[in-house]
Scaffold this active site. Structure first.
Site, PDB file in Angstrom:
ATOM      1  N   CYS A   6       0.851  -1.202   0.000  1.00 34.11           N
ATOM      2  CA  CYS A   6       0.000   0.000   0.000  1.00 34.11           C
ATOM      3  C   CYS A   6       0.886   1.251   0.000  1.00 34.11           C
ATOM      4  O   CYS A   6       0.564   2.240  -0.682  1.00 34.11           O
ATOM      5  CB  CYS A   6      -0.943   0.006   1.196  1.00 34.11           C
ATOM      6  SG  CYS A   6      -2.367  -1.098   1.011  1.00 34.11           S
ATOM      7  N   HIS A  45      -6.225  -2.791  -1.289  1.00 35.74           N
ATOM      8  CA  HIS A  45      -5.598  -3.795  -0.435  1.00 35.74           C
ATOM      9  C   HIS A  45      -6.446  -5.064  -0.386  1.00 35.74           C
ATOM     10  O   HIS A  45      -7.563  -5.055   0.114  1.00 35.74           O
ATOM     11  CB  HIS A  45      -5.374  -3.276   0.991  1.00 35.74           C
ATOM     12  CG  HIS A  45      -4.681  -4.289   1.859  1.00 35.74           C
ATOM     13  ND1 HIS A  45      -3.306  -4.369   1.955  1.00 35.74           N
ATOM     14  CD2 HIS A  45      -5.174  -5.303   2.612  1.00 35.74           C
ATOM     15  CE1 HIS A  45      -2.988  -5.382   2.753  1.00 35.74           C
ATOM     16  NE2 HIS A  45      -4.112  -5.962   3.171  1.00 35.74           N
ATOM     17  N   THR A  93       5.339 -13.435   2.117  1.00 36.28           N
ATOM     18  CA  THR A  93       5.999 -12.524   3.073  1.00 36.28           C
ATOM     19  C   THR A  93       5.327 -11.156   3.123  1.00 36.28           C
ATOM     20  O   THR A  93       5.439 -10.470   4.133  1.00 36.28           O
ATOM     21  CB  THR A  93       7.493 -12.345   2.735  1.00 36.28           C
ATOM     22  OG1 THR A  93       7.615 -11.821   1.415  1.00 36.28           O
ATOM     23  CG2 THR A  93       8.231 -13.665   2.835  1.00 36.28           C
ATOM     24  N   HIS A  96      -0.150  -8.403   0.993  1.00 39.75           N
ATOM     25  CA  HIS A  96      -0.941  -7.645   0.016  1.00 39.75           C
ATOM     26  C   HIS A  96      -0.820  -8.446  -1.275  1.00 39.75           C
ATOM     27  O   HIS A  96       0.302  -8.659  -1.762  1.00 39.75           O
ATOM     28  CB  HIS A  96      -0.380  -6.222  -0.125  1.00 39.75           C
ATOM     29  CG  HIS A  96      -1.112  -5.325  -1.084  1.00 39.75           C
ATOM     30  ND1 HIS A  96      -1.527  -4.052  -0.748  1.00 39.75           N
ATOM     31  CD2 HIS A  96      -1.464  -5.500  -2.373  1.00 39.75           C
ATOM     32  CE1 HIS A  96      -2.124  -3.480  -1.798  1.00 39.75           C
ATOM     33  NE2 HIS A  96      -2.091  -4.340  -2.801  1.00 39.75           N
ATOM     34  N   HIS A  98      -0.195 -10.202  -4.533  1.00 37.72           N
ATOM     35  CA  HIS A  98       0.703  -9.866  -5.642  1.00 37.72           C
ATOM     36  C   HIS A  98       0.933 -11.096  -6.503  1.00 37.72           C
ATOM     37  O   HIS A  98       0.968 -12.220  -6.012  1.00 37.72           O
ATOM     38  CB  HIS A  98       2.037  -9.303  -5.133  1.00 37.72           C
ATOM     39  CG  HIS A  98       2.698 -10.142  -4.075  1.00 37.72           C
ATOM     40  ND1 HIS A  98       2.292 -10.130  -2.764  1.00 37.72           N
ATOM     41  CD2 HIS A  98       3.734 -11.015  -4.149  1.00 37.72           C
ATOM     42  CE1 HIS A  98       3.059 -10.956  -2.067  1.00 37.72           C
ATOM     43  NE2 HIS A  98       3.928 -11.523  -2.880  1.00 37.72           N
ATOM     44  N   HIS A 100       3.661 -12.644  -9.058  1.00 36.41           N
ATOM     45  CA  HIS A 100       5.027 -12.571  -9.580  1.00 36.41           C
ATOM     46  C   HIS A 100       4.987 -12.931 -11.068  1.00 36.41           C
ATOM     47  O   HIS A 100       4.394 -13.951 -11.439  1.00 36.41           O
ATOM     48  CB  HIS A 100       5.931 -13.591  -8.893  1.00 36.41           C
ATOM     49  CG  HIS A 100       6.082 -13.430  -7.408  1.00 36.41           C
ATOM     50  ND1 HIS A 100       7.212 -12.895  -6.837  1.00 36.41           N
ATOM     51  CD2 HIS A 100       5.267 -13.749  -6.379  1.00 36.41           C
ATOM     52  CE1 HIS A 100       7.084 -12.903  -5.519  1.00 36.41           C
ATOM     53  NE2 HIS A 100       5.913 -13.420  -5.211  1.00 36.41           N
TER      54      HIS A 100
HETATM   55  P1  5GP Z   1       6.191 -13.115  -1.465  1.00 31.12           P
HETATM   56  O1  5GP Z   1       7.343 -13.781  -0.764  1.00 31.12           O
HETATM   57  O2  5GP Z   1       5.242 -12.491  -0.451  1.00 31.12           O
HETATM   58  O3  5GP Z   1       5.492 -13.976  -2.453  1.00 31.12           O
HETATM   59  O4  5GP Z   1       6.825 -11.969  -2.338  1.00 31.12           O
HETATM   60  C1  5GP Z   1       7.147 -10.711  -1.854  1.00 31.12           C
HETATM   61  C2  5GP Z   1       8.136 -10.124  -2.821  1.00 31.12           C
HETATM   62  O5  5GP Z   1       8.240  -8.731  -2.542  1.00 31.12           O
HETATM   63  C3  5GP Z   1       9.541 -10.706  -2.689  1.00 31.12           C
HETATM   64  O6  5GP Z   1       9.924 -11.276  -3.944  1.00 31.12           O
HETATM   65  C4  5GP Z   1      10.395  -9.496  -2.312  1.00 31.12           C
HETATM   66  O7  5GP Z   1      11.664  -9.499  -2.924  1.00 31.12           O
HETATM   67  C5  5GP Z   1       9.555  -8.326  -2.783  1.00 31.12           C
HETATM   68  N1  5GP Z   1       9.758  -7.112  -2.007  1.00 31.12           N
HETATM   69  C6  5GP Z   1       9.798  -6.997  -0.654  1.00 31.12           C
HETATM   70  N2  5GP Z   1       9.964  -5.713  -0.291  1.00 31.12           N
HETATM   71  C7  5GP Z   1      10.039  -5.002  -1.439  1.00 31.12           C
HETATM   72  C8  5GP Z   1      10.208  -3.607  -1.728  1.00 31.12           C
HETATM   73  O8  5GP Z   1      10.319  -2.760  -0.834  1.00 31.12           O
HETATM   74  N3  5GP Z   1      10.241  -3.226  -3.031  1.00 31.12           N
HETATM   75  C9  5GP Z   1      10.106  -4.143  -4.049  1.00 31.12           C
HETATM   76  N4  5GP Z   1      10.159  -3.657  -5.294  1.00 31.12           N
HETATM   77  N5  5GP Z   1       9.946  -5.459  -3.825  1.00 31.12           N
HETATM   78  C10 5GP Z   1       9.907  -5.876  -2.541  1.00 31.12           C
HETATM   79 ZN    ZN Z   2      -1.768  -3.289   1.201  1.00 31.36          ZN
END
Ligand code: 5GP
Ligand code: ZN
Length: 112
Positions: A6, A45, A93, A96, A98, A100
């Protein structure tokens, strides 16, 4: 609410944007796991895939309608993977939603 993505939507945390419109934002992952690694998020969100419902699913449809153009614009020419980690076992992690987009190289054949 204290939410990293957010804050990225609001612009209080900077990001390298790949695409933006009124509903969604696509930006480059800070810790790329492939030559091209983009995250696509709804501006609204939603906590994870578990938070998708009949009131917000139009945003998810819009995101998936746009993903091919985002991938192409980023230079992906030979296929890509779209992944969403949901919950602890999947190592989500950032709470919110997302998606990839991973591409730019031959990816691993297995997902887990
Ligand atoms: P998850 O592990 O939740 O599937 O993916 C979270 C992703 O967010 C990770 O690949 C991590 O590298 C990315 N990420 C975490 N913090 C930031 C940030 O501040 N900026 C950007 N651009 N990516 C982030
Ligand atoms: Zn959010």
């Amino acid at each position: 609410m204290d939410c990293l993505f957010c804050a990225i939507v609001e612009g209080s945390i900077p990001s390298k944007k790949a695409y933006e419109d009124d509903k969604m934002l696509a930006f480059y992952d800070i810790n790329p796991q492939a030559p091209v690694h983009i995250l696509v998020i709804p501006k609204e969100h939603i906590s994870s895939v578990d938070g998708i419902n009949d009131e917000n699913s139009a945003i998810i449809a819009a995101i998936f309608e746009k993903i091919p153009a985002i991938a192409k614009e980023a230079g992906i020419t030979n296929g890509y993977r779209v992944v969403s980690n949901c919950g602890d076992d999947a190592h989500q992690t950032v709470k919110h939603l997302h998606f990839h987009i991973l591409g730019g190289q031959r990816l691993e054949g297995r997902m887990a």
